[in-house]
Design a protein around this motif. Structure first.
Motif, short mmCIF file in Angstrom:
data_model
loop_
_atom_site.label_atom_id
_atom_site.label_comp_id
_atom_site.label_asym_id
_atom_site.label_seq_id
_atom_site.Cartn_x
_atom_site.Cartn_y
_atom_site.Cartn_z
N SER A 1 0.83 -1.21 0.00
CA SER A 1 0.00 0.00 0.00
C SER A 1 0.85 1.25 0.00
O SER A 1 2.03 1.21 0.37
CB SER A 1 -0.92 0.01 1.22
N LYS A 2 0.26 2.36 -0.40
CA LYS A 2 0.97 3.63 -0.41
C LYS A 2 1.17 4.11 1.03
O LYS A 2 0.34 3.87 1.89
CB LYS A 2 0.17 4.67 -1.19
N GLY A 3 2.26 4.82 1.24
CA GLY A 3 2.52 5.37 2.57
C GLY A 3 3.87 4.97 3.11
O GLY A 3 4.64 4.24 2.47
N ARG B 1 3.36 0.34 9.98
CA ARG B 1 2.05 0.82 9.53
C ARG B 1 1.20 -0.36 9.09
O ARG B 1 1.61 -1.16 8.25
CB ARG B 1 2.21 1.81 8.38
N ARG C 1 -4.34 2.05 6.18
CA ARG C 1 -4.20 2.90 5.00
C ARG C 1 -3.98 4.36 5.39
O ARG C 1 -4.42 4.80 6.45
CB ARG C 1 -5.45 2.78 4.11
N VAL C 2 -3.34 5.09 4.51
CA VAL C 2 -3.13 6.52 4.72
C VAL C 2 -4.49 7.21 4.78
O VAL C 2 -5.39 6.92 3.99
CB VAL C 2 -2.30 7.12 3.56
N GLY C 3 -4.67 8.11 5.76
CA GLY C 3 -5.94 8.82 5.91
C GLY C 3 -6.85 8.24 6.97
O GLY C 3 -7.95 8.76 7.21
N THR C 4 -6.41 7.16 7.63
CA THR C 4 -7.22 6.57 8.71
C THR C 4 -7.31 7.56 9.87
O THR C 4 -6.30 8.17 10.25
CB THR C 4 -6.57 5.26 9.21
N PRO C 5 -8.51 7.76 10.46
CA PRO C 5 -8.66 8.68 11.60
C PRO C 5 -7.68 8.36 12.72
O PRO C 5 -7.45 7.18 13.03
CB PRO C 5 -10.11 8.46 12.04
N ASN C 6 -7.09 9.38 13.32
CA ASN C 6 -6.07 9.19 14.35
C ASN C 6 -6.71 9.01 15.72
O ASN C 6 -6.63 9.87 16.60
CB ASN C 6 -5.13 10.40 14.35
N TYR D 1 -10.07 -0.23 7.18
CA TYR D 1 -8.88 0.61 7.11
C TYR D 1 -7.58 -0.21 7.10
O TYR D 1 -6.53 0.28 6.71
CB TYR D 1 -8.82 1.56 8.30
#
Length: 207
Positions: free
Chosen positions: A32-34, A56, A59-64, A76
């Motif tokens: 995956s990207k990131g 990691r 996925r990139v953009g998962t709520p923190n 996610y």
């Protein structure tokens, strides 16, 4: 003595696990990207913040937020991440945190910077004075099934009974739990009774 053992064993493990470290890093990049590492501000000893490292798995953009607060955490998680989380291999980079002195092998799991309720409960119980650990008493007694109040009570037990013997027991039990993948819940899978206990505790705090 504990700090000496932390440095010694973290160095040895980083050397031994370096090939696995490299393989996992490559798989994450291909999958995956990131970035390879997931970094996050966590609450350390005496409520001081530090940068926390993991491989990691999402996925990139998962709520923190904490995983159990995600409505559908599984959506996610990457395919490689699923394996890493199930086997707890995503925790390997925390050896860097141990080497730096941010963490120890056994202690309360470091809370997220925005887990204010858990931070408050731990501070009142005196647990905040402990160095956070990769594993702890709460991790072998419920792990994700525990709400903030239960985690704090288990961490308080460790605070009052900590010893090398107890640490060794926790490490051995952790290995056993990891092999059986016990106590892991993802997002919406959190047990209803645990959620009810958390609500009841919050209500009792407001009375």
């Amino acid at each position: 003595m504990k700090r000496f053992l932390d440095v010694l064993f973290s160095l040895v493990l980083l050397i031994i696990l370096s090939p696995l470290f490299l393989i996992i890093s490559i798989l994450i990049k291909l999958n995956s990207k990131g970035t390879v590492f997931f970094t996050q501000m966590r609450i350390g000893r005496n409520n001081n913040l530090f940068k926390f490292y993991k491989f990691r798995t999402m996925r990139v953009g998962t709520p923190n937020v904490a995983t159990d607060e995600l409505g559908d955490a599984k959506s996610y998680i990457t395919s490689v991440g699923k394996v890493l989380r199930k086997t707890s291999l995503d925790e390997i980079p925390q050896l860097i945190n141990i080497l730096k002195g941010d963490m120890t092998f056994v202690g309360p799991r470091p809370a997220l910077y925005n887990q204010y309720n858990l931070k408050e409960l731990r501070t009142k119980a005196g647990v905040h004075a402990l160095v956070p650990g990769v594993t702890g008493w709460a991790q072998i007694n419920g792990r994700d099934h525990n709400d903030d109040f239960q985690k704090t009570e288990l961490d308080r037990y460790y605070l009052n009974h900590k010893s090398l013997k107890l640490d060794l027991k926790i490490v051995l039990m952790t290995v056993f739990k990891v092999l059986r993948a016990e106590g892991i819940l993802e997002g919406g899978n959190k047990r209803p009774q645990v959620m009810e206990q958390a609500v009841e505790h919050k209500e009792s705090m407001s009375i």
